[in-house]
Design a protein around this motif. Structure first.
Motif, short mmCIF file in Angstrom:
data_model
loop_
_atom_site.label_atom_id
_atom_site.label_comp_id
_atom_site.label_asym_id
_atom_site.label_seq_id
_atom_site.Cartn_x
_atom_site.Cartn_y
_atom_site.Cartn_z
N TYR A 211 0.73 -1.36 -0.15
CA TYR A 211 -0.07 -0.05 0.02
C TYR A 211 0.77 1.42 0.05
O TYR A 211 0.58 2.11 -0.75
CB TYR A 211 -0.89 -0.03 1.14
CG TYR A 211 -1.73 1.31 1.47
CD1 TYR A 211 -2.71 1.55 0.52
CD2 TYR A 211 -1.47 2.07 2.29
CE1 TYR A 211 -3.46 2.78 0.61
CE2 TYR A 211 -2.23 3.33 2.42
CZ TYR A 211 -3.31 3.46 1.53
OH TYR A 211 -4.03 4.74 1.79
N LEU B 186 2.38 1.74 -3.33
CA LEU B 186 1.48 2.18 -4.21
C LEU B 186 1.21 3.79 -3.97
O LEU B 186 1.23 4.58 -5.13
CB LEU B 186 0.21 1.57 -4.15
CG LEU B 186 -0.80 1.42 -5.20
CD1 LEU B 186 -0.23 0.46 -6.19
CD2 LEU B 186 -2.15 0.76 -4.78
N SER B 187 1.15 4.13 -2.93
CA SER B 187 0.97 5.53 -2.39
C SER B 187 1.87 6.39 -2.82
O SER B 187 1.71 7.61 -3.44
CB SER B 187 0.84 5.86 -0.87
OG SER B 187 -0.20 4.93 -0.43
N LEU C 116 1.92 6.77 -6.55
CA LEU C 116 0.89 8.00 -6.80
C LEU C 116 1.44 9.26 -6.65
O LEU C 116 1.23 10.17 -7.71
CB LEU C 116 -0.30 7.59 -5.95
CG LEU C 116 -1.50 6.83 -6.40
CD1 LEU C 116 -2.45 6.65 -5.38
CD2 LEU C 116 -2.03 7.38 -7.69
N ILE C 117 2.14 9.50 -5.58
CA ILE C 117 2.48 10.83 -5.41
C ILE C 117 3.57 11.41 -6.39
O ILE C 117 3.68 12.35 -7.05
CB ILE C 117 3.16 10.86 -3.87
CG1 ILE C 117 2.07 10.75 -2.59
CG2 ILE C 117 3.86 12.21 -3.89
CD1 ILE C 117 2.70 10.60 -1.46
N SER D 13 3.85 10.23 -9.60
CA SER D 13 3.27 10.39 -10.74
C SER D 13 2.34 11.41 -10.74
O SER D 13 2.17 12.40 -11.92
CB SER D 13 2.24 9.19 -11.02
OG SER D 13 1.57 8.82 -9.99
N LEU D 14 1.85 12.03 -9.62
CA LEU D 14 1.13 13.41 -9.50
C LEU D 14 2.15 14.64 -9.82
O LEU D 14 1.68 15.67 -10.21
CB LEU D 14 0.52 13.52 -8.21
CG LEU D 14 -0.83 12.86 -8.21
CD1 LEU D 14 -1.39 12.81 -6.41
CD2 LEU D 14 -2.06 13.16 -9.11
N PRO E 193 3.29 16.04 -13.79
CA PRO E 193 2.65 16.91 -14.76
C PRO E 193 2.87 18.44 -14.11
O PRO E 193 2.28 19.40 -14.96
CB PRO E 193 1.34 16.59 -14.84
CG PRO E 193 1.02 15.76 -13.89
CD PRO E 193 2.35 15.32 -13.13
N GLY F 97 3.58 21.50 -16.24
CA GLY F 97 2.69 21.63 -17.33
C GLY F 97 3.21 21.44 -18.67
O GLY F 97 3.19 22.17 -19.73
N TRP G 98 2.79 19.93 -21.74
CA TRP G 98 2.23 20.32 -22.74
C TRP G 98 1.86 21.81 -23.06
O TRP G 98 2.09 22.33 -24.26
CB TRP G 98 0.71 19.64 -22.76
CG TRP G 98 0.81 18.28 -23.32
CD1 TRP G 98 0.76 17.70 -24.60
CD2 TRP G 98 1.07 17.13 -22.16
NE1 TRP G 98 0.95 16.43 -24.49
CE2 TRP G 98 0.96 15.87 -23.15
CE3 TRP G 98 0.77 16.95 -21.08
CZ2 TRP G 98 1.03 14.53 -22.55
CZ3 TRP G 98 0.90 15.84 -20.31
CH2 TRP G 98 0.92 14.54 -21.28
#
Lengths: 365, 378
Positions: free
Chosen positions: B2, B5-6, B9-10, B12-13, B16, B19, B21
């Protein structure tokens, strides 16, 4: 119920506000004034009576079965299969409604802030944020709602600035001139914007002090109603009943057209802040739905809740990508909006009626 | 599992956040400060204008963008490109210029007179749809072609973009000319019982001046008022501003000239009776005496007399303009029909924009002047 799953009644206020105020606030004045013209604020005020009625029903229902959660109540009142089916309908409703919210959120972000970023990328970022927050449990969802509430509170004052600059009071006159029928037709889009009140069906069992639930619910819904009234009056004062129809999100356009002191483009500040708070309904309603779903599936929440959250959010993400364009998204929101009456009003009402009929069984619980 | 996974997630957040693109180097951007849109005239566009069928050239779009490169010879480049519509012209610019044009900092848009007479609605559409365009863009009409305004050489400013920005900023603190932004124009263009107005820019030799105010019937220009009429229009319309008003009085067979500096406000009362739609416009002017040619000191009585003279003069001028509006222009450019709608929207909204409404209305003007000071001198 462990500690991570319990919240205070004060936190419930922010949970209700967070579940209600999302992206609908930006288009509400247009949708309501399309029917009620200059009397849109009357329709919004009347529309606020529906969530208040919901609150009363859910509170009465919860009071009769304080130790049962949403699934438990349904199981007791309707039996295992029908009870499960009703909870699954609620979960599907939340997934569809919040999926469209994620899409609208992504559309606004792309149109105003990141014009070259693909919509699925924005939606995926939102989905991952939802997974991360919701997996942490009710208390984190409630605390985050509280923090975000205080972050956006200054925006309420920012909301008021354009009122002093460009408003034309004749746009609201004559009061009542649109007619009773027009005002009545403006009520459905108004109470649809209050969708989210039904989270109380799930959160009721998580609140420590049940005697304060009604008060917390009233405070939360009153705050939402106040914000909705403010943006509706403001948009009407500034755009008027005809011009307001030409903008998809008249509230954002109000800020596009106003200089706030030295800030040339206040809408960018509004939207930058909103990117952090706009997903609150998806997060809060999502938690409620996935929590109920984990009960239906008999999932050990401590070990496997995050898998339910991931599966549910993936479904939400898929719904967000389903519509071909924004206009289809709005149509989908409208269709899901009709289910709102069932999940938010009729379902709890039927539950309350059944609980009255099954008085003895309910008391024994 | 878990926790891993967290963490994933962090991370991958965070990816971007830059910005990806939408990241653009500032050096690659062209930031047009002023845009002028005119009816296409052969030979108007630059010789390098990309090939287009002549029949497809309906408008000329002229942009003024500052040259951000320190090696640039001129402080700004002014380019004209033709196309079917604004975005068609922008598309052609894409194959002519290496810069990426972004409309986020454009502060003024000028429409040529001929185009304005045809109707501006088709050209306002892209402004309303493009989220990067600010609603605060100042809106002006060119007497003649907007392109000529942008191509006027300026002496005391780095380029026409800064000249126009300085021209319009705080204009309502020094004159009674209505300054209009895109939002105000759009609201009056799209609402029942309302019509927009906009200042008119004119090239006079090597100068650009404001020569009057354009009156619109919704999106079509119908008349250009001169400067004197424009002041009166601003007062009748209730466009708040501050400015000098010259006056002349006759005392003992002698003409005495003077000027007051006033800020204006207005109040409109509406009543419907057997005579029809009755409006009483009360204009309030508040300020000080700025100039007075009479040698004797100004007393309380003579100040009252000056107030009365200014009241009389403004009233006469406003009444003259109202007559012109009712008999000649036939468009409610003084923004009073909305008070009738406010009383009875449902029955009036069908006919409120018809010329007969303003033609047959009974409009009375009251002027109240209040001078609080005489300046440093008595």
């Amino acid at each position: 119920m462990n500690n991570a799953e319990s919240i205070t009644s004060k936190q419930l206020i922010f949970v209700i506000i967070g579940a209600q105020i999302g992206m609908a606030v930006f288009s509400l004045p247009r949708l309501v004034s399309a029917e009620a013209c200059q009397d849109a604020c009357i329709s919004v005020a009347l529309g606020a009576l529906v969530p208040l009625l919901q609150l009363l029903i859910i509170e009465r229902l919860g009071r009769r079965m304080p130790d049962l959660n949403f699934f438990g109540m349904n199981k007791l009142l309707f039996g295992r299969w029908l009870g499960s089916a009703l909870v699954v309908i609620y979960v599907a409703y939340v997934i569809f409604l919040q999926g469209t919210l994620v899409r609208v959120f992504a559309e606004i972000t792309v149109i105003f802030l990141l014009p070259h970023t693909p919509i699925p990328v924005v939606a995926l970022t939102v989905a991952m944020t939802i997974i991360f927050i919701v997996s942490q449990g009710a208390r984190v969802v409630a605390r985050l709602n509280e923090i975000l509430f205080w972050i956006i509170l200054p925006l309420v004052f920012l909301f008021m600035v354009p009122l002093f600059k460009n408003s034309d009071y004749t746009n609201l006159l004559p009061v009542g001139g649109a007619g009773i029928k027009a005002i009545a037709l403006g009520i459905p889009p108004s109470f649809n914007a209050f969708s989210g009140t039904e989270v109380l069906l799930v959160f009721y069992s998580l609140v420590k002090r049940k005697d304060e639930v009604l008060k917390a619910g009233l405070l939360g819904t009153s705050y939402t109603a106040m914000i909705y009234l403010l943006v509706t009056v403001e948009s009407l004062l500034i755009w008027g009943p005809e011009m307001i129809q030409t903008f998809i999100w008249p509230v954002i356009t109000v800020f596009k057209s106003t200089k706030v002191w030295v800030i040339e483009r206040p809408e960018l500040i509004l939207l930058t802040v909103w990117t952090s708070v706009g997903i609150r309904p998806a997060m809060t309603n999502g938690f409620a739905a996935f929590y109920a779903l984990s009960d239906v599936l008999h999932v050990n929440r401590e070990k496997y809740f995050h898998w339910v959250v991931m599966a549910g959010t993936l479904a939400m993400f898929t719904v967000a990508l389903l519509p071909g364009n924004l206009l289809v998204t709005f149509k989908l929101t409208e269709i899901v909006g009709y289910v709102f009456l069932w999940t938010s009003l009729l379902h709890p009402l039927i539950m309350l009626v059944f609980s009255l009929f099954r008085g003895k069984e309910v008391k024994n619980v | 599992m878990y926790r891993a996974l967290s963490l994933l997630l962090i991370i991958s957040l965070l990816m971007p956040i830059s910005g990806c693109w939408d990241q653009v180097d500032l050096e690659e951007l062209a930031l047009p400060l002023v845009v002028a849109i005119d009816v296409h005239t052969p030979g108007s566009a630059d010789p390098s204008n990309p090939p287009t069928q002549p029949s497809n050239k309906l408008i000329d779009v002229t942009t003024l963008a500052p040259n951000l490169s320190p090696k640039a010879k001129s402080p700004a480049s002014v380019e004209t490109i033709s196309g079917i519509n604004v975005l068609d012209a922008r598309a052609r610019r894409g194959i002519e210029s290496p810069d990426t044009y972004t409309s986020g900092v454009t502060h003024t848009i000028i429409f040529g007179e001929e185009l304005a007479r045809k109707g501006l609605f088709p050209y306002l559409s892209h402004l309303a749809r493009d989220a990067r365009v600010s609603g605060n863009i100042l809106f002006a009409i060119a007497s003649g072609r907007g392109e000529d305004i942008l191509k006027t050489p300026v002496k005391n400013h780095s380029h026409m973009g800064t000249y126009l920005a300085n021209f319009f900023i705080d204009m309502q603190r020094r004159t009674l000319i209505p300054v209009v932004n895109l939002y105000q124009f759009a609201v009056h263009e799209g609402s029942k019982g309302k019509n927009p107005v906009a200042p008119v820019l004119e090239r006079r030799g090597d100068r650009v001046i404001i020569s009057g105010v354009a009156v619109f019937n919704k999106d079509r220009l119908v008349r250009i008022l001169d400067i004197e009429e424009s002041f009166n229009l601003a007062m009748l319309r209730g466009v708040k501003g501050r400015g000098y008003l010259a006056f002349r009085t006759k005392e003992d067979k002698e003409y005495i000239d003077g000027a007051v500096f006033v800020s204006n406000s207005r109040k409109v009362q509406y009543k419907k009776n057997q005579q029809g739609h009755n409006f009483i416009i009360t204009i309030r002017l508040k300020g000080y005496l700025g100039e007075y040619s009479r040698k004797a000191p100004v007393t309380a009585e003579s100040l009252k007399e000056i107030e009365k003279n200014v009241e009389k003069q403004v009233k006469t001028q406003c009444e003259r303009l109202i007559t012109k509006i009712q008999e000649d222009i036939k468009v409610d450019c003084i923004d009073i029909s909305k008070y009738a709608l406010a009383k009875d929207r449902r029955s009036l909204e069908k006919n409120i924009d018809k010329p007969e409404f303003i033609q047959n209305a009974n409009i009375r003007v009251e002027v109240k002047v209040e001078l609080n000071q005489t300046g440093e001198a008595q």
